[in-house]
Design a protein around this motif. Structure first.
Motif, PDB file in Angstrom:
ATOM      1  N   PRO A 170     -22.426  49.925 -78.323  1.00  0.00           N
ATOM      2  CA  PRO A 170     -23.724  50.159 -77.681  1.00  0.00           C
ATOM      3  C   PRO A 170     -23.538  50.776 -76.293  1.00  0.00           C
ATOM      4  O   PRO A 170     -22.666  50.339 -75.540  1.00  0.00           O
ATOM      5  CB  PRO A 170     -24.343  48.768 -77.586  1.00  0.00           C
ATOM      6  CG  PRO A 170     -23.236  47.805 -77.783  1.00  0.00           C
ATOM      7  CD  PRO A 170     -22.092  48.508 -78.417  1.00  0.00           C
ATOM      8  N   ASN A 174     -30.716  48.046 -74.948  1.00  0.00           N
ATOM      9  CA  ASN A 174     -31.473  47.681 -76.148  1.00  0.00           C
ATOM     10  C   ASN A 174     -30.623  47.763 -77.399  1.00  0.00           C
ATOM     11  O   ASN A 174     -30.761  46.939 -78.306  1.00  0.00           O
ATOM     12  CB  ASN A 174     -32.714  48.571 -76.283  1.00  0.00           C
ATOM     13  CG  ASN A 174     -33.771  48.166 -75.268  1.00  0.00           C
ATOM     14  OD1 ASN A 174     -33.820  47.007 -74.852  1.00  0.00           O
ATOM     15  ND2 ASN A 174     -34.569  49.130 -74.831  1.00  0.00           N
ATOM     16  N   SER A 175     -29.707  48.745 -77.448  1.00  0.00           N
ATOM     17  CA  SER A 175     -28.876  48.807 -78.652  1.00  0.00           C
ATOM     18  C   SER A 175     -27.867  47.669 -78.655  1.00  0.00           C
ATOM     19  O   SER A 175     -27.448  47.210 -79.722  1.00  0.00           O
ATOM     20  CB  SER A 175     -28.196  50.174 -78.793  1.00  0.00           C
ATOM     21  OG  SER A 175     -27.559  50.533 -77.611  1.00  0.00           O
ATOM     22  N   ALA A 178     -29.844  44.851 -80.091  1.00  0.00           N
ATOM     23  CA  ALA A 178     -30.033  45.081 -81.525  1.00  0.00           C
ATOM     24  C   ALA A 178     -28.748  44.770 -82.286  1.00  0.00           C
ATOM     25  O   ALA A 178     -28.766  44.107 -83.336  1.00  0.00           O
ATOM     26  CB  ALA A 178     -30.451  46.529 -81.759  1.00  0.00           C
ATOM     27  N   ALA A 179     -27.615  45.220 -81.722  1.00  0.00           N
ATOM     28  CA  ALA A 179     -26.325  44.957 -82.365  1.00  0.00           C
ATOM     29  C   ALA A 179     -26.073  43.456 -82.423  1.00  0.00           C
ATOM     30  O   ALA A 179     -25.606  42.928 -83.441  1.00  0.00           O
ATOM     31  CB  ALA A 179     -25.215  45.667 -81.591  1.00  0.00           C
ATOM     32  N   GLN A 181     -28.247  41.054 -82.537  1.00  0.00           N
ATOM     33  CA  GLN A 181     -29.105  40.432 -83.561  1.00  0.00           C
ATOM     34  C   GLN A 181     -28.480  40.599 -84.945  1.00  0.00           C
ATOM     35  O   GLN A 181     -28.466  39.674 -85.758  1.00  0.00           O
ATOM     36  CB  GLN A 181     -30.502  41.079 -83.565  1.00  0.00           C
ATOM     37  CG  GLN A 181     -31.279  40.927 -82.269  1.00  0.00           C
ATOM     38  CD  GLN A 181     -31.812  39.511 -82.047  1.00  0.00           C
ATOM     39  OE1 GLN A 181     -31.432  38.594 -82.752  1.00  0.00           O
ATOM     40  NE2 GLN A 181     -32.677  39.344 -81.040  1.00  0.00           N
ATOM     41  N   LYS A 182     -27.955  41.783 -85.182  1.00  0.00           N
ATOM     42  CA  LYS A 182     -27.343  42.077 -86.474  1.00  0.00           C
ATOM     43  C   LYS A 182     -26.110  41.191 -86.687  1.00  0.00           C
ATOM     44  O   LYS A 182     -25.892  40.652 -87.784  1.00  0.00           O
ATOM     45  CB  LYS A 182     -26.927  43.559 -86.485  1.00  0.00           C
ATOM     46  CG  LYS A 182     -26.793  44.134 -87.866  1.00  0.00           C
ATOM     47  CD  LYS A 182     -26.669  45.647 -87.750  1.00  0.00           C
ATOM     48  CE  LYS A 182     -26.117  46.259 -89.009  1.00  0.00           C
ATOM     49  NZ  LYS A 182     -25.844  47.702 -88.832  1.00  0.00           N
ATOM     50  N   GLU A 248     -32.808  34.685 -76.316  1.00  0.00           N
ATOM     51  CA  GLU A 248     -32.817  35.143 -77.714  1.00  0.00           C
ATOM     52  C   GLU A 248     -31.769  34.431 -78.553  1.00  0.00           C
ATOM     53  O   GLU A 248     -31.559  34.786 -79.720  1.00  0.00           O
ATOM     54  CB  GLU A 248     -32.614  36.656 -77.753  1.00  0.00           C
ATOM     55  CG  GLU A 248     -33.718  37.380 -76.990  1.00  0.00           C
ATOM     56  CD  GLU A 248     -33.826  38.849 -77.361  1.00  0.00           C
ATOM     57  OE1 GLU A 248     -33.181  39.254 -78.337  1.00  0.00           O
ATOM     58  OE2 GLU A 248     -34.551  39.558 -76.667  1.00  0.00           O
TER      59      GLU A 248
END
Lengths: 439, 279
Positions: A170, A174-175, A178-179, A181-182, A248
């Protein structure tokens, strides 16, 4: 009875207080060295098997080349105790002939113009990078020669986990989320935090500094002059990101008690995917505890909000200095020793004994070809000119409570805004003690 | 079984259990960590070592840096014995005279004794004094420092204990023709044995465990004391540290106080209680 013992323990504090009152007039202790016979000098290094091993190897190689000089190795603790000791020895004129100490704001706190020998006319100075020269110089001269390699602060990641889940490195915040979360969905801890070793809690904020500087190149000066604050953008991002990863649920379950060694182990065995840390610590711990995993760990800069701002934060290595109390034949020998550290022979010794967390700060030394992946990643940022020095090299302002405040924010006890405000308040006292203008 | 016996048994069992947890578990932890390899030790887990490395680790610690630990043990031994001897003899003399001889100097002397307990020692001025006397960076200088910092506490203990020795004993000795020196060393000092044991135990542990004073007043690896050898194995920002060697070092350093405790067990307990009641 207990009162005596606590009194003794508080001596370190008293030493610090006494120093503030004491003028740093080093009374010289010139013991007339005999012209014949070997010159004896001493070299003071810090704790840690790496610096002791490096010191011993350097001395052995140096004595072989200069049979008329005899060097003894002395050691001191690191951290606040070590700072007190170095200041005490300088102010009482008892410092070793050559000593190893931090660069940047800690170096400035030694009052170098009146305690250290100016080395700016030495030959090795021309080989040293500008970035390093800046952190060992005052307006009055250049005082230190680099010993050891620089290291970076950022995120160490497990390449296999990233590859298995098809995640790219990343480059914006934000990425990264996102990473993460994945990774979490795949049942792996996305971000490892280790507040059991309290100092590691600051890494998130300190490594975001390269991004801050990219967005506002004058931020460090403004910060020293009390014009820039952590409670404002862009520096606030570090605190908000720290809060966000907690909110999160992207952290390991034992983030509050895990140690840095635990964190590195989790990263190595793939139970955690990313670990915000100093490259040197990750690498030296991996090499000792899980050498098989070294090739599987990569490194990237702490992402900024915008990918174009993402910049790697780099720490310059510590340096060797000569105190003003070293005179005559000892001074010549000490200068020879410092020059040797930065000579090709000295570099060979450094490469053999230091685990390079990044590139060397002098062109005389280079990282050997078979570098770990992590160092190659860091080198790529530096070659692409996407790196910046850490805040501690650009501003003397650093509050004593950053560890505690970042633990509060990082474990959801206080919000990012409150944490940033508390830290701004924390540095105020320290800046006033330093007598900076505008506070 | 009566209710009383049951209660005694439960209280006794709990007491043994608590002392095992408080005293033996930490020691067991030191021992097993000292027996591990570096990667295993860095986990700091309370598990049996996969590979028993105790002798290798102890050998490594002793051989490290040209046997600095052996030198450190000699230094620590000399430092502890000499400074505690100075403390015992001088504190006993001062305590005896302060208690027996009432004069207008007593309040002033008492003030300085208390000041020695209360006023914290400052490092830089102390170093200046030592430099002026030419004893900085010498073991003798550090012995004087340790003795000075411990003297006040010892004087208070002796003073309180001397109060319990009947004055008639002194008078009898004087009538039999003992001079002041003989009176003190032959009559009084043997009677002070319980409190001397207390002072020796408390101050030996304090001096042997001292880190800050040797660090500031006796720099240099040639002068290292045992506690100063410990930080070489701690981790730093550029080093992973070696916890197995750290704990092996701790294990070796713990042995002298342990031996002392095993041999002087009874005197220590007796000395503690006599000091506690009369102090």
């Amino acid at each position: 009875m207990s009162s005596i013992f606590t009194t003794r323990r508080s001596m370190a504090l008293i030493a610090g207080a006494a120093l503030a009152a004491v003028t740093l007039a080093g009374c010289s202790t010139a013991d007339g060295s005999s012209a014949d016979g070997p010159v004896e000098i001493s070299y003071l290094t810090t704790n840690g098997d790496d610096s002791i091993a490096t010191g011993e190897a350097l001395i052995a190689a140096f004595e072989k080349e200069n049979p008329d000089v005899k060097v003894t190795l002395n050691t001191r603790p690191g951290g606040a105790e070590g700072d007190n000791l170095v200041k005490t020895q300088l102010s009482t004129g008892e410092m070793d002939d050559v000593f190893f100490y931090n660069t940047g704001s800690l170096f400035q706190a030694l009052n170098p113009d009146s305690t250290l020998v100016d080395l700016s006319d030495s030959d090795w100075v021309s080989d040293v990078t500008d970035g390093f020269k800046e952190v060992v110089s005052t307006d009055g001269g250049t005082y230190g020669a680099p010993l050891g390699a620089s290291y970076a602060g950022g995120i160490a990641y497990n390449k296999k986990v990233f590859a298995d889940l098809g995640i790219e490195i990343p480059t914006d915040w934000n990425s990264l989320v996102a990473a993460a979360q994945k990774i979490k969905a795949a049942g792996v801890t996305p971000i490892e935090q280790t507040y059991g070793d309290t100092w590691t809690s600051q890494i998130f904020l300190l490594t975001d500094f390269g991004n801050v500087l990219k967005q506002d190149p004058k931020w460090a000066e403004d910060y020293t002059a009390n014009k820039a604050k952590f409670s404002d953008e862009p520096a606030l991002d570090g605190f908000t990101h720290l809060q966000q990863v907690y909110d999160e649920g992207l952290l390991n379950a034992d983030f509050a008690s895990a140690t840095a060694a635990d964190g590195t182990a989790a990263l190595a065995d793939g139970s955690a995917a990313m670990y915000p840390m100093l490259s040197s610590f990750v690498l030296s711990t991996l090499m000792q505890n899980s050498p098989d995993a070294v090739s599987n760990i990569g490194f990237f800069a702490m992402p900024a909000e915008n990918a174009s701002d993402t910049t790697l934060t780099v720490w310059e290595p510590s340096a060797v200095y000569i105190p003003k109390t070293t005179e005559g034949a000892e001074l010549d020998a000490a200068k020879k020793f410092v020059a040797f550290v930065n000579s090709p022979e000295g570099c060979a010794v450094q490469v053999e004994n230091v685990v390079p967390g990044g590139p060397f700060s002098t062109s005389a030394c280079s990282v050997p070809g078979d570098t770990p992946a992590l160092v190659a990643d860091i080198q790529a940022y530096i070659d692409a000119d996407k790196s910046a020095a850490a805040l501690e090299f650009l501003s003397p302002v650093k509050g004593p409570n950053l560890e505690n405040i970042s633990i509060e924010v990082g474990s959801g006890i206080s919000s990012a805004k409150d944490g940033a405000a508390a830290y701004d308040d924390d540095v105020k006292k320290q800046a006033q003690q330093l007598g900076l203008k505008g506070w | 079984m009566s209710a009383l016996t049951i209660r005694r048994w439960t209280v006794g069992t709990i007491a043994i259990f608590v002392s095992v947890v408080v005293f033996l578990v930490p020691f067991a932890f030191i021992l097993i960590t000292a027996a591990k390899t570096a990667p295993e030790a860095s986990q700091l887990a309370f598990t049996w070592p996969a590979e028993w490395q105790l002798w290798n680790n102890i050998g490594a610690v002793i051989a490290d840096r040209n046997g600095i630990l052996v030198r450190a043990f000699i230094n620590s031994l000399v430092l502890t014995v000499a400074s505690v001897a100075v403390m015992v003899i001088f504190a006993a003399m001062v305590g005896y005279v302060l208690q027996r001889k009432r004069s207008r100097w007593n309040p002033i002397i008492n003030f300085f004794v208390l000041a020695g307990l209360i006023v914290p020692p400052a490092v830089v001025p102390t170093i200046w004094v030592l430099q002026g006397l030419g004893i900085f960076k010498t073991l003798g200088g550090l012995i004087l420092i340790e003795a000075t910092f411990g003297l006040s506490f010892c004087i208070l203990l002796f003073q309180a204990f001397v109060a319990t020795i009947p004055r008639e004993l002194d008078e009898a000795a004087v009538l039999d023709g003992a001079g002041p020196i003989r009176l003190f060393f032959r009559i009084v000092l043997p009677l002070l044995k319980p409190v001397i044991v207390t002072v020796i135990v408390v101050q030996s542990v304090a001096v042997f465990n001292d880190f800050a004073n040797p660090l500031y007043f006796l720099p240099g690896d040639a002068n290292a004391t045992v506690q100063l050898t410990l930080y070489a194995y701690a981790s730093s920002a550029t080093s992973a540290g070696a916890l197995n060697l750290l704990f092996a070092d701790i294990l070796l350093i713990t042995i002298p106080p342990l031996i002392m405790y095993i041999f002087f067990n009874r005197q220590i307990v007796a000395g503690m209680t006599s000091g506690a009641i009369k102090g």
